[in-house]
Design a protein around this motif. Structure first.
Motif, PDB file in Angstrom:
ATOM      1  N   VAL A 121       5.157   9.735  -7.434  1.00 42.10           N
ATOM      2  CA  VAL A 121       5.954   8.661  -6.834  1.00 42.10           C
ATOM      3  C   VAL A 121       6.526   7.817  -7.976  1.00 42.10           C
ATOM      4  O   VAL A 121       5.790   7.402  -8.870  1.00 42.10           O
ATOM      5  CB  VAL A 121       5.092   7.781  -5.907  1.00 42.10           C
ATOM      6  CG1 VAL A 121       5.934   6.664  -5.288  1.00 42.10           C
ATOM      7  CG2 VAL A 121       4.453   8.628  -4.819  1.00 42.10           C
ATOM      8  N   PRO A 122       7.827   7.554  -7.985  1.00 39.59           N
ATOM      9  CA  PRO A 122       8.431   6.803  -9.084  1.00 39.59           C
ATOM     10  C   PRO A 122       7.791   5.427  -9.283  1.00 39.59           C
ATOM     11  O   PRO A 122       7.521   4.711  -8.311  1.00 39.59           O
ATOM     12  CB  PRO A 122       9.901   6.659  -8.655  1.00 39.59           C
ATOM     13  CG  PRO A 122      10.137   7.806  -7.740  1.00 39.59           C
ATOM     14  CD  PRO A 122       8.849   8.012  -7.009  1.00 39.59           C
ATOM     15  N   VAL A 123       7.528   5.086 -10.527  1.00 36.50           N
ATOM     16  CA  VAL A 123       6.968   3.777 -10.866  1.00 36.50           C
ATOM     17  C   VAL A 123       7.912   2.679 -10.384  1.00 36.50           C
ATOM     18  O   VAL A 123       9.123   2.735 -10.613  1.00 36.50           O
ATOM     19  CB  VAL A 123       6.761   3.668 -12.390  1.00 36.50           C
ATOM     20  CG1 VAL A 123       6.380   2.237 -12.782  1.00 36.50           C
ATOM     21  CG2 VAL A 123       5.688   4.635 -12.849  1.00 36.50           C
ATOM     22  N   ILE A 128      11.214   5.144  -1.317  1.00 33.77           N
ATOM     23  CA  ILE A 128      11.588   6.515  -1.663  1.00 33.77           C
ATOM     24  C   ILE A 128      11.248   7.401  -0.470  1.00 33.77           C
ATOM     25  O   ILE A 128      10.128   7.384   0.021  1.00 33.77           O
ATOM     26  CB  ILE A 128      10.817   7.004  -2.908  1.00 33.77           C
ATOM     27  CG1 ILE A 128      10.931   5.975  -4.043  1.00 33.77           C
ATOM     28  CG2 ILE A 128      11.336   8.366  -3.346  1.00 33.77           C
ATOM     29  CD1 ILE A 128      12.333   5.693  -4.495  1.00 33.77           C
ATOM     30  N   ARG A 129      12.188   8.183   0.007  1.00 40.09           N
ATOM     31  CA  ARG A 129      11.985   8.943   1.244  1.00 40.09           C
ATOM     32  C   ARG A 129      11.390  10.330   0.977  1.00 40.09           C
ATOM     33  O   ARG A 129      11.802  11.028   0.055  1.00 40.09           O
ATOM     34  CB  ARG A 129      13.308   9.088   1.994  1.00 40.09           C
ATOM     35  CG  ARG A 129      13.897   7.773   2.450  1.00 40.09           C
ATOM     36  CD  ARG A 129      15.087   7.992   3.357  1.00 40.09           C
ATOM     37  NE  ARG A 129      15.722   6.738   3.736  1.00 40.09           N
ATOM     38  CZ  ARG A 129      16.615   6.608   4.704  1.00 40.09           C
ATOM     39  NH1 ARG A 129      16.999   7.680   5.386  1.00 40.09           N
ATOM     40  NH2 ARG A 129      17.148   5.442   4.987  1.00 40.09           N
ATOM     41  N   VAL A 138       9.455   9.492   5.706  1.00 43.38           N
ATOM     42  CA  VAL A 138       8.515   8.413   5.490  1.00 43.38           C
ATOM     43  C   VAL A 138       8.940   7.705   4.208  1.00 43.38           C
ATOM     44  O   VAL A 138       9.471   8.321   3.285  1.00 43.38           O
ATOM     45  CB  VAL A 138       7.064   8.945   5.384  1.00 43.38           C
ATOM     46  CG1 VAL A 138       6.861   9.781   4.129  1.00 43.38           C
ATOM     47  CG2 VAL A 138       6.060   7.820   5.436  1.00 43.38           C
ATOM     48  N   TYR A 139       8.749   6.375   4.168  1.00 43.78           N
ATOM     49  CA  TYR A 139       9.179   5.583   3.026  1.00 43.78           C
ATOM     50  C   TYR A 139       7.978   5.274   2.131  1.00 43.78           C
ATOM     51  O   TYR A 139       7.015   4.638   2.569  1.00 43.78           O
ATOM     52  CB  TYR A 139       9.790   4.259   3.487  1.00 43.78           C
ATOM     53  CG  TYR A 139      11.071   4.397   4.277  1.00 43.78           C
ATOM     54  CD1 TYR A 139      12.318   4.260   3.660  1.00 43.78           C
ATOM     55  CD2 TYR A 139      11.036   4.662   5.644  1.00 43.78           C
ATOM     56  CE1 TYR A 139      13.491   4.373   4.393  1.00 43.78           C
ATOM     57  CE2 TYR A 139      12.205   4.779   6.386  1.00 43.78           C
ATOM     58  CZ  TYR A 139      13.424   4.631   5.754  1.00 43.78           C
ATOM     59  OH  TYR A 139      14.581   4.751   6.486  1.00 43.78           O
ATOM     60  N   ALA A 140       8.030   5.728   0.896  1.00 46.73           N
ATOM     61  CA  ALA A 140       6.963   5.464  -0.071  1.00 46.73           C
ATOM     62  C   ALA A 140       7.410   4.395  -1.061  1.00 46.73           C
ATOM     63  O   ALA A 140       8.552   4.408  -1.532  1.00 46.73           O
ATOM     64  CB  ALA A 140       6.592   6.732  -0.826  1.00 46.73           C
ATOM     65  N   LEU A 157       0.199   1.470  -3.688  1.00 45.42           N
ATOM     66  CA  LEU A 157       1.036   2.497  -3.075  1.00 45.42           C
ATOM     67  C   LEU A 157       1.048   2.305  -1.562  1.00 45.42           C
ATOM     68  O   LEU A 157       0.002   2.096  -0.944  1.00 45.42           O
ATOM     69  CB  LEU A 157       0.499   3.890  -3.424  1.00 45.42           C
ATOM     70  CG  LEU A 157       1.226   5.093  -2.802  1.00 45.42           C
ATOM     71  CD1 LEU A 157       2.690   5.137  -3.227  1.00 45.42           C
ATOM     72  CD2 LEU A 157       0.516   6.395  -3.192  1.00 45.42           C
ATOM     73  N   TYR A 158       2.261   2.380  -0.983  1.00 44.89           N
ATOM     74  CA  TYR A 158       2.429   2.195   0.457  1.00 44.89           C
ATOM     75  C   TYR A 158       3.258   3.331   1.039  1.00 44.89           C
ATOM     76  O   TYR A 158       4.173   3.852   0.384  1.00 44.89           O
ATOM     77  CB  TYR A 158       3.168   0.886   0.761  1.00 44.89           C
ATOM     78  CG  TYR A 158       2.499  -0.361   0.226  1.00 44.89           C
ATOM     79  CD1 TYR A 158       1.511  -1.014   0.954  1.00 44.89           C
ATOM     80  CD2 TYR A 158       2.872  -0.892  -1.006  1.00 44.89           C
ATOM     81  CE1 TYR A 158       0.910  -2.164   0.475  1.00 44.89           C
ATOM     82  CE2 TYR A 158       2.268  -2.040  -1.497  1.00 44.89           C
ATOM     83  CZ  TYR A 158       1.291  -2.667  -0.753  1.00 44.89           C
ATOM     84  OH  TYR A 158       0.686  -3.805  -1.240  1.00 44.89           O
ATOM     85  N   PHE A 159       2.951   3.693   2.284  1.00 47.15           N
ATOM     86  CA  PHE A 159       3.795   4.592   3.065  1.00 47.15           C
ATOM     87  C   PHE A 159       4.136   3.877   4.364  1.00 47.15           C
ATOM     88  O   PHE A 159       3.239   3.509   5.141  1.00 47.15           O
ATOM     89  CB  PHE A 159       3.072   5.914   3.363  1.00 47.15           C
ATOM     90  CG  PHE A 159       2.912   6.804   2.163  1.00 47.15           C
ATOM     91  CD1 PHE A 159       3.943   7.642   1.757  1.00 47.15           C
ATOM     92  CD2 PHE A 159       1.741   6.787   1.421  1.00 47.15           C
ATOM     93  CE1 PHE A 159       3.806   8.459   0.644  1.00 47.15           C
ATOM     94  CE2 PHE A 159       1.593   7.601   0.307  1.00 47.15           C
ATOM     95  CZ  PHE A 159       2.630   8.437  -0.089  1.00 47.15           C
ATOM     96  N   ASN A 160       5.432   3.630   4.583  1.00 44.40           N
ATOM     97  CA  ASN A 160       5.883   2.868   5.758  1.00 44.40           C
ATOM     98  C   ASN A 160       5.117   1.555   5.897  1.00 44.40           C
ATOM     99  O   ASN A 160       4.762   1.137   7.003  1.00 44.40           O
ATOM    100  CB  ASN A 160       5.731   3.691   7.036  1.00 44.40           C
ATOM    101  CG  ASN A 160       6.853   4.701   7.205  1.00 44.40           C
ATOM    102  OD1 ASN A 160       7.649   4.924   6.298  1.00 44.40           O
ATOM    103  ND2 ASN A 160       6.925   5.327   8.362  1.00 44.40           N
TER     104      ASN A 160
END
Length: 360
Positions: A121-123, A128-129, A138-140, A157-160
């Motif tokens: 996952v980009p720093v 980021i989809r 899903v949005y990360a 780190l989060y997802f949605n």
């Protein structure tokens, strides 16, 4: 007497000879490997993990068990038991009340069709989809660090908008990240649709209609909406009947009801905490449409549970002198309701009362 010393030496050699014999007879292929969760397939991993028993029940009841025993690779975004408890699911039988197709789609939205590790996952990447088995995105978001504070990364780190509480658990056919919230997605739906289908927001909907904000919520957006429930309005003496009597010529509509809508914005509650980390911005300020007032919001992440809550208020200006109005908050479990054209967050209070929005 002359033979005792050689005999004694021979006796001393016997243990060493026995050890060599047993060593020579050892066969590695006869050793029993210790159980290891990383060798399990996705379905079997969640089934054998105490904190994921409810997600496992959802997988089984939705008919996704065999799919997740497949080759993959998959990334499971697995809500913990406490995440399901927050939305009223406390036992496996609770899933029996759900439509099977809806339950299957819910499970599929928690599975990526690729292996995604934390380091991929980009720093400081925001929204980021990534593609899910449900065919949705899903949005990360990964809040690593502020540019001037790279020595102490936060690595949130989060997802949605759901926090990852355990990351990068390797399994036989992919990766597992454990979430502290169930991701709430209503595909093929707008913010307007979402509110219209929930009678607990009917007073808010009446106000949006009365002051001309309702129709646009079916448009392209995106919109980020903070929605108070009927109980909040009623606690302040406001009913659906009283809203219908409000005269738009007498009240500042943008302040009274328009202030709950961020136009052109797509914000999970966690995003406000992310902005604080990567930009050193403790609050987000958005000017009301066609008005000089501002909507101010900040968020906080619980160190122990990783739950993200918020506090918001209205302010008459950005710089002193200005007046502020009492802050309102949210229950984290009721936020981050994703639709095709934006998000709805439940709000536990009113930004402004009718008597505070009178035109002068």
């Amino acid at each position: 007497m002359k033979n005792r010393k050689p005999i004694r030496n021979l006796l001393l050699l016997i243990p060493a000879l026995l050890m060599l014999l047993f060593s020579a007879c050892k066969h590695d292929d006869l050793e029993i490997a210790k159980p290891n969760e990383n060798f399990r397939l996705a379905t079997d991993f969640v089934k054998n993990n105490y904190d994921l028993t409810l997600f496992s029940a959802a997988v089984e009841k939705s008919g996704m068990a065999e799919t997740l025993r497949g080759k993959g690779p998959f990334t499971l975004l697995a809500p913990s038991n406490s995440a399901f408890n927050e939305i009223g699911i406390t036992k496996a039988s609770d899933f029996d009340k759900m439509n099977t197709d809806s339950l299957k789609a819910m499970v599929q939205r928690h599975v990526l069709d690729q292996q995604l590790t934390f380091n991929q996952v980009p720093v400081n990447g925001v929204d980021i989809r990534y593609h899910t088995l449900a065919g949705t995105d899903v949005y990360a978001t990964l809040a690593s660090y502020a540019p001037n504070n790279s020595a102490y990364p936060a690595n949130n780190l989060y997802f949605n908008g759901s926090s990852v509480t355990r990351k990068d658990v390797s399994i036989a056919n992919g990766i597992v990240h454990v979430l502290n919230k169930v991701m709430k997605v209503t595909p093929e739906s707008t913010v307007q649709d979402w509110l219209a289908k929930r009678p607990q927001y009917s007073i808010f909907v009446s106000g949006l209609k009365k002051f001309g904000f309702w129709n646009k919520l079916s448009g392209t957006g995106p919109f980020t909406v903070f929605a108070p429930q009927n109980s909040v309005f009623e606690a302040n003496g406001i009913t659906e009947a009283s809203v219908t009597t409000l005269d738009p010529a007498v009240y500042q509509g943008e302040r009274l009801f328009g202030s709950y809508i961020l136009n052109g914005k797509h914000f999970f509650i966690s995003d406000f905490n992310v902005f604080y980390i990567i930009n050193n911005e403790p609050t987000y300020s958005g000017q009301l449409e066609n008005d000089s007032w501002y909507f101010i919001i900040s968020s906080e992440r619980n160190f122990y549970t990783a739950a993200v809550s918020y506090s918001a208020h209205l302010q008459t200006a950005l710089s002193y002198p200005y007046d502020t109005y009492p802050a309102v908050t949210a229950i984290p479990a009721l936020t981050d309701n994703l639709t095709d054209n934006g998000l709805v967050h439940d709000m536990q209070g009113l930004l402004l009362l009718p008597e505070q929005a009178l035109k002068h």
